[in-house]
Design a protein around this motif. Structure first.
Motif, mmCIF file in Angstrom:
data_model
loop_
_atom_site.group_PDB
_atom_site.id
_atom_site.type_symbol
_atom_site.label_atom_id
_atom_site.label_comp_id
_atom_site.label_asym_id
_atom_site.label_seq_id
_atom_site.Cartn_x
_atom_site.Cartn_y
_atom_site.Cartn_z
ATOM 1 N N MET A 114 0.840 -1.185 0.000
ATOM 2 C CA MET A 114 0.000 0.000 0.000
ATOM 3 C C MET A 114 0.881 1.243 0.000
ATOM 4 S SD MET A 114 -3.230 0.244 2.463
ATOM 5 C CE MET A 114 -2.903 -1.358 3.152
ATOM 6 N N ARG A 115 0.527 2.194 -0.841
ATOM 7 C CA ARG A 115 1.390 3.352 -0.948
ATOM 8 C C ARG A 115 1.328 4.205 0.299
ATOM 9 N NH1 ARG A 115 0.531 5.690 -6.937
ATOM 10 N NH2 ARG A 115 -1.125 4.184 -6.985
ATOM 11 N N GLY A 116 0.148 4.252 0.927
ATOM 12 C CA GLY A 116 -0.003 5.127 2.077
ATOM 13 C C GLY A 116 0.450 4.485 3.373
ATOM 14 N N GLY A 117 1.026 3.282 3.274
ATOM 15 C CA GLY A 117 1.297 2.494 4.465
ATOM 16 C C GLY A 117 2.191 3.163 5.485
ATOM 17 N N THR A 160 3.797 6.621 5.860
ATOM 18 C CA THR A 160 4.196 7.990 5.567
ATOM 19 C C THR A 160 4.887 8.568 6.771
ATOM 20 O OG1 THR A 160 2.110 8.843 6.354
ATOM 21 C CG2 THR A 160 2.234 8.299 4.044
ATOM 22 N N ALA A 162 2.771 9.265 9.852
ATOM 23 C CA ALA A 162 2.419 8.200 10.778
ATOM 24 C C ALA A 162 3.495 8.007 11.830
ATOM 25 C CB ALA A 162 2.200 6.904 10.015
ATOM 26 N N GLN A 164 -4.929 -11.902 -7.298
ATOM 27 C CA GLN A 164 -5.038 -10.961 -6.189
ATOM 28 C C GLN A 164 -6.312 -10.138 -6.279
ATOM 29 O OE1 GLN A 164 -1.094 -8.938 -5.878
ATOM 30 N NE2 GLN A 164 -1.155 -10.151 -4.015
ATOM 31 N N THR A 165 -6.948 -10.142 -7.458
ATOM 32 C CA THR A 165 -8.177 -9.372 -7.621
ATOM 33 C C THR A 165 -9.409 -10.244 -7.376
ATOM 34 O OG1 THR A 165 -8.458 -9.884 -9.949
ATOM 35 C CG2 THR A 165 -7.006 -8.064 -9.424
ATOM 36 N N THR A 201 -1.753 -10.948 7.993
ATOM 37 C CA THR A 201 -3.178 -10.665 8.184
ATOM 38 C C THR A 201 -4.031 -11.653 7.398
ATOM 39 O OG1 THR A 201 -2.535 -8.352 8.282
ATOM 40 C CG2 THR A 201 -4.875 -8.826 8.135
#
Lengths: 294, 275, 316
Positions: A1-4, A6, A9, A137-138, A226
């Protein structure tokens, strides 16, 4: 995830995080009053004040939304009052699920690594198999869980193995994709350098490709942890298993034991965080040998 | 049979002169880029003698890097003959005949500086004690003896490139191939490293093939300057640089230096006027 | 492209078809009948030809070669599945052959459509729209407060990494057995990834671009609309794509916990218990198609909207 991860955080998040969590707990108590009030009013005498109503909504045996302290009490009770080998202990149930998730993670890691090595080195595998790995994955792979459990049950295979199979199958895809990316991470110059040394393929792998891939392995391992846990929990649903966090969720929903459901849910979340913490610990240890960076 | 025997004296011409480290005869190289054929090198003739410092200079796209990569067996010529130490480039590479310094340092970020320098030595199977001794020696030679335990990303760009030079020197090759090693550095750092490289070359007596697009750099460092031009990449002129063997940065202000620089610039301009 | 891979493909497909008929012929009388040799020979020809075709296509460049190789590989796997299941007479309750799954697909088309409508058109789409929308709006709402951002971001990351599907039984209690309870699960699952990614995306615009807006004395709203939201789009699409998969998983798994008599998750769990594996596989096929087509549609939309992003520039 790109926002994982930052910078936001990381920098001084403790105080704001505590504030947000406290606010959430306050909202939760208010919500408990609102959601449980209709049920609570039936039990209360006419003319009871708001104070009584609130107290009643926060101490019901089968509330619509249990108050946080009720969940905490239930967690403490089911964690500490029984020996951990007893089916009444939540530790026992957590272990049943976690052991399946761990076994699956082990499968996934071995298979994912092997396949990634194949995909990176054999063009045919890259072109034929890799698109399917990405495409899967989709797809809601978790949907096969009930069938796998039932079919393996028909073959007389029950207990840990079907759950581990599903957990492993789910965790396998992100690990493979991450490792393929990682093994391909070395830039052309770093590979050319190996060629000028006339390095053998094994040396290119062990001295360059594998060390370069570690930075990609850990993020995909987080996702895999997870997924493996979710896989193990969902795999406990179709057979109405007797043990495990999934079984506790299912039993709780059958008998309307909301507090038990929430306790199992918090336990599952705790296990997930424990797994993520373990990954981070290994990552830190690995990074320490490299001067603090992966 | 007799005919072949008779022809032999004639073919002596083609025999390799022993002291030629690199010899190229009519070397051409054509890339096949997605169906389009791009001629990167066309009919390059060049002999590089042992102990020389040869610069390849020209505009981008003139094939200077391609030629260097062909010497290193990182590209394969489409035609012509290219020999390194009298062997094919592939054989020379297998015998680890050269050290290569890339445009970027290409250090492995998970290895500290000393272990980066030891990397080729590990691959070539040198014993541990020898690896350590060499890493210490060559890091000292590039002036980084105190940084052995640092990691590459803790060093400046110029220091990183010096590590990569130490890494290329560590297995003691007779030939050093350098592809615009200082191209990404600021001018002040670059001057310092030029001086450093010059002294290194004088002390070790290695052969150096050096790709650059800086005229002062080429003139300052080289014994010969090979001027190339683009589309297709070919050699325009080879300029012998007869500046004194021992050089310092002040040399660059002298008229002798400027004269050589002028010749190089003229040759580059001549190469350009073709298109 | 050379003709050889096409010829091998043709030979492989013909061989595979013939082998399929041969094995059906050979199977009923015990394990293998008299045509065992013929079946094996045809199968060997088919495998070899398809393998050579794949090797040929794998060498090529261009979209056709890139598509043909995995397509042939997928066909080979399905065909091997079919051949082995029929050849070794694997019991239907363990693994039905693909042909039986295809027949079940045709025979139960009406039922599968109803399940799809229940799970996808209701629960998934409603939950996805609500969850993504709420995540986006909350991200905008907390954007002006660094304090709230620092609090919400780590929590969003934490919750995103948790087994959220576990809330399904609670949602069933709150919202009943019908699709709204499944949509609620989807809302919770999709909310946090969108919140986290939008927040990260809003931080994406570079300092120089912001300084430029500052130099125009642009208001907060103008900077948001003209600079920061466009710059955030790649992150928002990351969340949209991730959430499309999560939403389907959430809805299907939530149905394992309790549902009326419709829905893909319901179909899978009840028919698996009844050993109607062909129908289970057919439903899984529907779910797989729904998942990959939604993802593909979002990916196309992303390409159209964020064509300027470096990750797309080189490829067109």
């Amino acid at each position: 995830m790109r926002g994982g991860r930052t910078s936001l955080a990381r920098e001084g998040a403790t105080l704001p995080l505590i504030a947000v969590i406290l606010a959430l707990i306050a909202v939760w108590y208010v919500g408990a009053v609102a959601l449980n009030a209709p049920q609570a009013r039936e039990q209360l005498a006419e003319g009871a004040g708001f104070r009584d109503l609130a107290a009643a909504t926060w101490s019901m045996t089968r509330p619509v939304l249990p108050a946080p302290h009720q969940i905490a009490v239930e967690l403490a009770r089911s964690l500490f009052t029984h020996p951990i080998t007893s089916p009444r202990s939540l530790v026992y149930h957590a272990w049943v699920t976690v052991s399946a998730a761990l076994a699956g993670l082990g499968f996934a890691l071995a298979l994912g690594l092997l396949l990634a090595i194949g995909i990176v080195h054999v063009r045919l595998l890259d072109r034929s198999l890799m698109p399917w790995v990405i495409a899967s994955q989709t797809v809601p792979v978790l949907a096969i869980a009930p069938m796998v459990v039932v079919v393996l049950g028909n073959l007389g295979i029950t207990g840990l193995l079907p759950k581990a199979a599903i957990a492993g199958y789910l965790a396998f895809f992100p690990i493979t994709v991450g490792m393929v990316k990682g093994l391909r991470a070395p830039d052309p110059l770093q590979l050319d350098l190996m060629r000028t040394y006339d390095a053998r393929a094994m040396q290119v792998f062990s001295l360059l490709r594998f060390p370069a891939s570690l930075g990609f392995l850990f993020p995909s391992l987080r996702i895999a942890v997870t997924l493996a846990l979710v896989g193990a929990i969902v795999a406990e649903l179709p057979t109405g298993a007797q043990a495990g966090l999934g079984a506790r969720l299912l039993a709780g929903s059958y008998y309307g034991q909301t507090v038990q459901i929430w306790a199992a849910l918090f336990m599952a979340a705790a296990m997930s965080m424990l797994g993520l913490a373990a990954v981070s610990l290994i990552e830190t240890l690995a990074a320490r040998r490299r001067g603090g960076r992966l | 049979m007799t005919e072949v025997a008779l022809l032999q004296p004639v073919m002596r011409d083609d025999l390799v002169i022993p002291e030629a480290v690199v010899s190229a005869r009519d070397v051409s190289l054509v890339f096949d880029a997605g169906g389009q054929r791009v001629t990167a090198l066309s009919g390059v003739d060049l002999t590089i003698a042992a102990g020389a410092f040869v610069s390849l200079i020209g505009p981008s796209g003139c094939g200077k890097t391609t030629f260097l990569r062909a010497i290193a067996d990182l590209e394969r010529p489409s035609s012509g003959q290219l020999l390194v130490n009298g062997m094919t480039p592939a054989e020379a590479r297998r015998r680890r005949a050269y050290g290569y310094v890339f445009q970027a340092p290409a250090l492995y970020p998970w290895r500290n500086v000393a272990r980066n320098v030891m990397l080729p030595l590990e691959i070539m199977g040198l014993p541990r004690a020898e690896r350590r001794a060499r890493a210490a020696r060559y890091l000292g030679l590039v002036g980084l003896g105190d940084f052995a335990r640092k990691f590459p990303w803790q060093l400046s760009g110029g220091m990183q490139q010096r590590v990569s030079i130490a890494r290329a020197l560590a297995f003691e090759p007779k030939l050093l191939l350098m592809d615009e090693p200082f191209g990404a550095l600021d001018e002040i750092t670059r001057d310092g490293l030029n001086l450093h490289l010059h002294e290194l070359w004088r002390r070790t007596g290695m052969t150096v093939v050096f790709v650059t697009h800086s005229i002062p750099e080429a003139v300052f460092l080289s014994t010969r300057i090979v001027v190339m031009s683009a589309r297709p990449g070919r050699v325009v002129e080879i300029i012998e640089n007869d500046l004194p063997a021992t050089r310092d940065l002040d040399l660059r202000e002298t008229s002798a230096f400027l004269a050589v620089a002028h010749r190089v610039r003229e040759a580059l301009r001549a190469g350009h006027s073709y298109d | 492209m050379k003709a050889a891979p096409f010829l091998w493909t043709a030979l492989g497909l013909v061989g595979a078809t013939l082998a399929r008929f041969a094995v059906a012929d050979a199977a009923p009388g015990g394990m293998f009948g008299a045509t065992l040799g013929a079946t094996l020979a045809l199968a060997a020809i088919a495998v070899l030809a398809l393998f050579l075709a794949m090797v040929g296509f794998a060498r090529g460049e261009g979209w056709f070669a890139r598509l043909a190789t995995p397509a042939l590989f997928g066909f080979l796997l399905l065909w091997l599945w079919e051949m082995l299941v029929i050849g070794f007479a694997v019991p239907f309750v363990l693994l039905p052959p693909p042909s039986a799954i295809a027949r079940a697909f045709g025979a139960h088309l009406a039922l599968l459509t109803q399940d799809f409508a229940q799970t996808y058109l209701h629960a998934v789409i409603a939950g996805y729209a609500l969850g993504c929308g709420a995540g986006f709006l909350v991200a905008l709402a907390i954007d002006r407060s660094p304090f709230l951002k620092r609090g919400f971001l780590p929590m969003g990351n934490m919750i995103s990494a948790m087994p959220i599907v576990g809330i399904a039984p609670i949602m069933v209690m709150w919202f009943g057995f019908e699709w709204p309870s499944k949509a609620a699960v989807v809302v919770v699952m999709t909310f946090f990834p969108m919140l986290v990614n939008t927040t990260a995306g809003l931080a994406e615009a570079g300092a120089i671009e912001r300084d430029l807006m500052q130099s125009y004395a642009a208001r907060y709203g103008a900077t948001l609309l003209k600079l920061r939201l466009p710059a955030a789009l790649p992150h928002i699409f990351t969340a949209l794509k991730l959430n499309s998969t999560l939403a389907l998983i959430g809805a299907v798994v939530a149905e394992f916990f309790g549902t009326p008599i419709l829905g893909m998750g319901f179909r899978i769990s009840t028919e698996a218990a009844k050993m109607n594996l062909d129908l289970v596989w057919a439903t899984i096929t529907v779910a797989a198609l729904a998942g990959s087509l939604s993802f593909g549609a979002l990916a196309l939309l992303e390409r159209a909207v964020t064509f300027w992003h470096p990750s797309f520039r080189g490829s067109s």
